[in-house]
Motif scaffolding. Structure first.
Motif, PDB file in Angstrom:
ATOM      1  N   PRO A 275       0.808  -1.226   0.000  1.00  0.00           N
ATOM      2  CA  PRO A 275       0.000   0.000   0.000  1.00  0.00           C
ATOM      3  C   PRO A 275       0.841   1.276   0.000  1.00  0.00           C
ATOM      4  O   PRO A 275       0.472   2.265  -0.649  1.00  0.00           O
ATOM      5  CB  PRO A 275      -0.827  -0.115   1.283  1.00  0.00           C
ATOM      6  N   PHE A 276       1.971   1.250   0.700  1.00  0.00           N
ATOM      7  CA  PHE A 276       2.827   2.443   0.727  1.00  0.00           C
ATOM      8  C   PHE A 276       3.389   2.730  -0.658  1.00  0.00           C
ATOM      9  O   PHE A 276       3.444   3.887  -1.094  1.00  0.00           O
ATOM     10  CB  PHE A 276       3.953   2.250   1.738  1.00  0.00           C
ATOM     11  N   VAL A 277       3.833   1.695  -1.367  1.00  0.00           N
ATOM     12  CA  VAL A 277       4.374   1.882  -2.719  1.00  0.00           C
ATOM     13  C   VAL A 277       3.293   2.425  -3.646  1.00  0.00           C
ATOM     14  O   VAL A 277       3.539   3.341  -4.444  1.00  0.00           O
ATOM     15  CB  VAL A 277       4.944   0.557  -3.254  1.00  0.00           C
ATOM     16  N   CYS A 278       2.086   1.879  -3.535  1.00  0.00           N
ATOM     17  CA  CYS A 278       0.977   2.369  -4.369  1.00  0.00           C
ATOM     18  C   CYS A 278       0.660   3.835  -4.060  1.00  0.00           C
ATOM     19  O   CYS A 278       0.369   4.624  -4.974  1.00  0.00           O
ATOM     20  CB  CYS A 278      -0.268   1.500  -4.157  1.00  0.00           C
ATOM     21  N   LEU A 279       0.717   4.207  -2.783  1.00  0.00           N
ATOM     22  CA  LEU A 279       0.476   5.593  -2.404  1.00  0.00           C
ATOM     23  C   LEU A 279       1.546   6.514  -3.002  1.00  0.00           C
ATOM     24  O   LEU A 279       1.233   7.612  -3.496  1.00  0.00           O
ATOM     25  CB  LEU A 279       0.458   5.717  -0.876  1.00  0.00           C
ATOM     26  N   CYS A 280       2.797   6.076  -2.982  1.00  0.00           N
ATOM     27  CA  CYS A 280       3.875   6.873  -3.568  1.00  0.00           C
ATOM     28  C   CYS A 280       3.693   7.010  -5.076  1.00  0.00           C
ATOM     29  O   CYS A 280       3.968   8.072  -5.650  1.00  0.00           O
ATOM     30  CB  CYS A 280       5.222   6.240  -3.247  1.00  0.00           C
ATOM     31  N   LEU A 281       3.242   5.940  -5.730  1.00  0.00           N
ATOM     32  CA  LEU A 281       3.002   6.011  -7.171  1.00  0.00           C
ATOM     33  C   LEU A 281       1.888   7.007  -7.489  1.00  0.00           C
ATOM     34  O   LEU A 281       1.975   7.770  -8.465  1.00  0.00           O
ATOM     35  CB  LEU A 281       2.647   4.623  -7.709  1.00  0.00           C
ATOM     36  N   TYR A 282       0.840   7.001  -6.660  1.00  0.00           N
ATOM     37  CA  TYR A 282      -0.253   7.953  -6.855  1.00  0.00           C
ATOM     38  C   TYR A 282       0.242   9.393  -6.674  1.00  0.00           C
ATOM     39  O   TYR A 282      -0.105  10.285  -7.454  1.00  0.00           O
ATOM     40  CB  TYR A 282      -1.389   7.656  -5.870  1.00  0.00           C
ATOM     41  N   PHE A 283       1.072   9.601  -5.658  1.00  0.00           N
ATOM     42  CA  PHE A 283       1.618  10.945  -5.422  1.00  0.00           C
ATOM     43  C   PHE A 283       2.490  11.390  -6.595  1.00  0.00           C
ATOM     44  O   PHE A 283       2.480  12.560  -6.985  1.00  0.00           O
ATOM     45  CB  PHE A 283       2.430  10.949  -4.124  1.00  0.00           C
ATOM     46  N   LEU A 331      14.244  10.601  -1.910  1.00  0.00           N
ATOM     47  CA  LEU A 331      13.437  10.430  -0.696  1.00  0.00           C
ATOM     48  C   LEU A 331      12.777   9.055  -0.665  1.00  0.00           C
ATOM     49  O   LEU A 331      12.730   8.389   0.381  1.00  0.00           O
ATOM     50  CB  LEU A 331      12.378  11.533  -0.620  1.00  0.00           C
ATOM     51  N   TYR A 332      12.266   8.637  -1.807  1.00  0.00           N
ATOM     52  CA  TYR A 332      11.633   7.313  -1.869  1.00  0.00           C
ATOM     53  C   TYR A 332      12.652   6.211  -1.607  1.00  0.00           C
ATOM     54  O   TYR A 332      12.316   5.182  -1.008  1.00  0.00           O
ATOM     55  CB  TYR A 332      10.982   7.115  -3.236  1.00  0.00           C
ATOM     56  N   ARG A 333      13.885   6.411  -2.046  1.00  0.00           N
ATOM     57  CA  ARG A 333      14.924   5.398  -1.826  1.00  0.00           C
ATOM     58  C   ARG A 333      15.117   5.142  -0.337  1.00  0.00           C
ATOM     59  O   ARG A 333      15.217   3.988   0.103  1.00  0.00           O
ATOM     60  CB  ARG A 333      16.224   5.871  -2.471  1.00  0.00           C
ATOM     61  N   TYR A 334      15.156   6.204   0.472  1.00  0.00           N
ATOM     62  CA  TYR A 334      15.303   6.032   1.924  1.00  0.00           C
ATOM     63  C   TYR A 334      14.111   5.279   2.511  1.00  0.00           C
ATOM     64  O   TYR A 334      14.273   4.390   3.358  1.00  0.00           O
ATOM     65  CB  TYR A 334      15.457   7.386   2.607  1.00  0.00           C
ATOM     66  N   PHE A 362       9.035   2.459  -8.848  1.00  0.00           N
ATOM     67  CA  PHE A 362       8.766   3.872  -8.608  1.00  0.00           C
ATOM     68  C   PHE A 362       9.562   4.757  -9.565  1.00  0.00           C
ATOM     69  O   PHE A 362       9.027   5.721 -10.121  1.00  0.00           O
ATOM     70  CB  PHE A 362       9.110   4.228  -7.163  1.00  0.00           C
ATOM     71  N   ASN A 363      10.853   4.442  -9.741  1.00  0.00           N
ATOM     72  CA  ASN A 363      11.680   5.271 -10.620  1.00  0.00           C
ATOM     73  C   ASN A 363      11.207   5.225 -12.063  1.00  0.00           C
ATOM     74  O   ASN A 363      11.239   6.238 -12.766  1.00  0.00           O
ATOM     75  CB  ASN A 363      13.144   4.830 -10.538  1.00  0.00           C
ATOM     76  N   PHE A 364      10.754   4.063 -12.511  1.00  0.00           N
ATOM     77  CA  PHE A 364      10.262   3.961 -13.879  1.00  0.00           C
ATOM     78  C   PHE A 364       9.026   4.828 -14.072  1.00  0.00           C
ATOM     79  O   PHE A 364       8.931   5.593 -15.040  1.00  0.00           O
ATOM     80  CB  PHE A 364       9.934   2.493 -14.205  1.00  0.00           C
ATOM     81  N   LEU A 365       8.079   4.741 -13.149  1.00  0.00           N
ATOM     82  CA  LEU A 365       6.864   5.552 -13.272  1.00  0.00           C
ATOM     83  C   LEU A 365       7.179   7.033 -13.085  1.00  0.00           C
ATOM     84  O   LEU A 365       6.677   7.886 -13.841  1.00  0.00           O
ATOM     85  CB  LEU A 365       5.829   5.101 -12.240  1.00  0.00           C
ATOM     86  N   ASN A 366       8.032   7.343 -12.130  1.00  0.00           N
ATOM     87  CA  ASN A 366       8.321   8.735 -11.827  1.00  0.00           C
ATOM     88  C   ASN A 366       9.054   9.425 -12.981  1.00  0.00           C
ATOM     89  O   ASN A 366       8.810  10.610 -13.257  1.00  0.00           O
ATOM     90  CB  ASN A 366       9.159   8.810 -10.546  1.00  0.00           C
ATOM     91  N   CYS A 367       9.950   8.691 -13.650  1.00  0.00           N
ATOM     92  CA  CYS A 367      10.760   9.297 -14.707  1.00  0.00           C
ATOM     93  C   CYS A 367      10.098   9.247 -16.076  1.00  0.00           C
ATOM     94  O   CYS A 367      10.314  10.148 -16.899  1.00  0.00           O
ATOM     95  CB  CYS A 367      12.125   8.603 -14.784  1.00  0.00           C
TER      96      CYS A 367
END
Length: 615
Positions: A275-283, A331-334, A362-367
């Motif tokens: 759930p935390f990873v999904c929340l970060c992807l949404y953000f 930040l996500y890496r930490y 996360f990096n793939f979606l974020n970038c």
């Protein structure tokens, strides 16, 4: 008969410090004495049988400030037996690769104690820099500022196979980008808007991405076979230092170690981490939409004024978004490291796999999410080129500053402070060794090749995913990597502590990550070509036919990729022959051993029957 460590005298008159141990200031004397005994005691008594002494004696500690710094060394015999224990593989005089043993050490080609002690496997527990060897490495490495002079074997000898493989892959990947850069320049200069002419360039990109990864496997196997890690014997992985649980007996090894139920780990993964990873992807997607609002605002401002100042303003949203992406990634890496550690994985390999999966998603979606949105939702190729160029160049500049220039500047400042302190000392101590220990104690800790491979992975994505829209991406990647080699070499030699060496046979899960990215690039390039106005003009009425043709071409290219991957062997032919010969010799040795046991049993049977009759 196997030579045991406890049976040999591993004491040595000269002490060469190899590793530094720093203890807290409030550690009790009983604890220090216990630690010392654990280090110097014989192996049969539960010790490590190493050499140990404090950096400063009692008088020197009183003269200065109390320094709980201790030096650990090892005799040559201890290190040679350690090489046998970890399964070091070396080339014998008969040109075969065999596991090193202390008793048969003279049978290995080019045997030299000093040379063996500098190999990456043997010195993996000794991170103190060897200034003389480091100076020689620097003279042939980053001081030349040229890729062709990278001494991969020397890097392996000093830092180990894992870091040497990274620099070998960086060098190989940079040279592999040169054909893409050379071909991309004329496409950029002469056929900018004719997307149908990019079909050849995109097809070359797809074949290129497959071939370079398969050829790298061959080169990697060649290097690791020469280093002896390709055939290194595998052992059971020990539990991670951070792994915790209730003490119990491992049913496989029979050792006492912490035990942790698997269902608890799964609950933590699926109920908290996922759930935390999904929340970060949404953000991340939410921040992306803010970026597009800024793009619309900048475009509207430029259309209303039409000045040169507002034309420059068009690039500002992309630059801001690129900086925000880098901040979010770090930040996500930490957070990902904390979560993965909290999941309490038993093995280091499991920990790394879960961490890499979290970070890559996360990096793939974020970038790349914004680029996919521009390409397939907005269908604005001009904005796609602009965003891709800005993201690629900005991320490369930020990485160079954060990873190399800033740490190097901070380390230089610390070095000046230490030298001033040493000049003010009047105590009669070994100032050279003391200065080296103090300098290296404050150096940053190299956390592994994760961030370095991640940077290359994202760079590979920028080059391969949208190559038919922005052919200059490969050229910028080449320019960046020429400086990346030297900046990474600089930080390894002058910024970070000497890392613990780790033997490796390949680049691990990153090979799969790069191959997955190359498969995704097939889909994106085919879709972009199918969306071009020139291709759409061929099918003005029937869009279904166009979709079917694009899908058919995509499947054909994917089939071609898998055929190429199957056709190119992972190992060169001479290594395959040597491996087959080694396997044959091992089977013959096993047969001879079995025959010997059978013969001995047959000889013992009459004696046993005679004893039974007598009874």
């Amino acid at each position: 008969m196997k030579v045991t460590l406890s049976a040999l005298n591993t004491s040595e008159s000269s002490f060469t410090p190899l590793v530094v141990i720093e203890l807290a200031q409030d550690v009790k004397e009983e604890t220090k004495e216990w630690l010392k005994n654990r280090i110097i005691a014989k192996k049969k008594d539960g010790g490590a049988q190493l050499l140990f002494r404090p950096l400063l004696n009692k008088y020197e500690q009183e003269t200065l400030e109390n320094q709980n710094l201790y030096l650990v060394g090892a005799s040559k015999i201890r290190m040679l037996l350690g090489a046998e224990a970890v399964g070091l593989v070396k080339e014998c005089n008969d040109n075969t690769m065999r596991a090193f043993t202390y008793r048969t050490r003279q049978n290995f080609k080019g045997f030299n104690v000093r040379r063996l002690l500098t190999s990456g496997i043997v010195i993996q527990v000794f991170p103190l820099h060897d200034n003389e060897a480091l100076k020689k490495l620097e003279d042939t490495w980053y001081t030349r500022f040229a890729l062709k002079y990278q001494p991969i074997d020397s890097i392996r000898g000093y830092f180990g196979e894992t870091i040497a493989l990274y620099f070998g892959f960086l060098e190989y990947f940079t040279f592999a980008l040169i054909p893409m850069a050379v071909i991309g320049l004329p496409y950029y200069l002469f056929v900018w808007e004719d997307y149908d002419k990019y079909v050849i360039f995109a097809s070359f990109n797809l074949i290129w991405s497959t071939v370079i990864l398969e050829v790298w496997k061959r080169g990697c196997a060649d290097m690791t076979y020469r280093w002896g890690t390709l055939l290194m014997k595998r052992k059971f992985e020990e539990p991670r230092p951070g792994f915790h649980g209730v003490l119990g007996i491992n049913p496989i090894t029979g050792k006492e170690e912490p035990l942790y139920p698997s269902y608890k780990r799964q609950l933590r993964i699926y109920l908290v981490s996922l759930p935390f990873v999904c929340l970060c992807l949404y953000f991340s997607l939410y921040v992306m939409m803010i970026y597009f609002d800024l793009e619309v605002w900048a475009l509207g401002l430029h259309e209303n004024s039409g000045s040169e100042w507002t034309s420059v303003l068009l690039y500002v949203p992309s630059i801001i978004y690129a900086i925000v992406i880098e901040i979010m990634n770090r930040l996500y890496r930490y957070a990902a490291e904390f979560l993965t550690s909290w999941e309490n994985h038993r093995l280091e390999s499991a920990y790394q796999n879960h961490l890499i999966l979290k970070v890559l998603v996360f990096n793939f979606l974020n970038c790349f999410a914004s680029l996919f949105y521009i390409a397939f939702v907005l269908k604005d190729m001009k904005l796609l080129r602009q965003s891709l160029a800005t993201l690629l160049i900005t991320s490369q500049i930020l990485n160079q500053i954060v990873e190399s220039l800033l740490p190097y500047w901070l380390q230089r400042k610390h070095g000046v402070r230490v030298k001033r302190k040493m000049q003010a000392l009047k105590a009669d101590i070994d100032a050279t060794l003391y200065e080296q220990v103090i300098l290296e104690k404050e150096m940053g800790t190299y956390l592994g090749t994760f961030d370095d491979y991640l940077e290359l992975f994202l760079q590979f994505g920028y080059v391969s995913l949208f190559s038919c829209v922005y052919p200059l991406a490969a050229a910028f990647a080449v320019l960046n990597n020429f400086t990346e080699v030297n900046s990474d070499a600089l930080k390894m030699c002058r910024v970070f502590k000497r890392p613990f060496s780790e033997p490796s046979a390949h680049i691990g899960v990153w090979q799969l990550a790069f191959e997955t990215m190359s498969v995704i690039s097939v889909v994106t390039n085919c879709a972009l070509i199918g969306m071009s106005p020139q291709v759409n003009a061929i099918f003005p009425e029937s869009k279904a036919d166009l979709v079917l043709i694009v899908v058919a071409v995509e499947h054909a290219l994917l089939a071609l990729k898998f055929i190429l991957a199957f056709a190119i062997p992972d190992k060169p032919r001479h290594i395959q022959i040597k491996l087959a010969r080694l396997e044959f010799e091992s089977l013959e040795a096993l047969k001879q051993q079995q025959m010997k046991l059978v013969t001995e049993n047959l000889k013992e049977e009459p004696k046993e029957s005679g004893k039974e009759k007598a009874t």
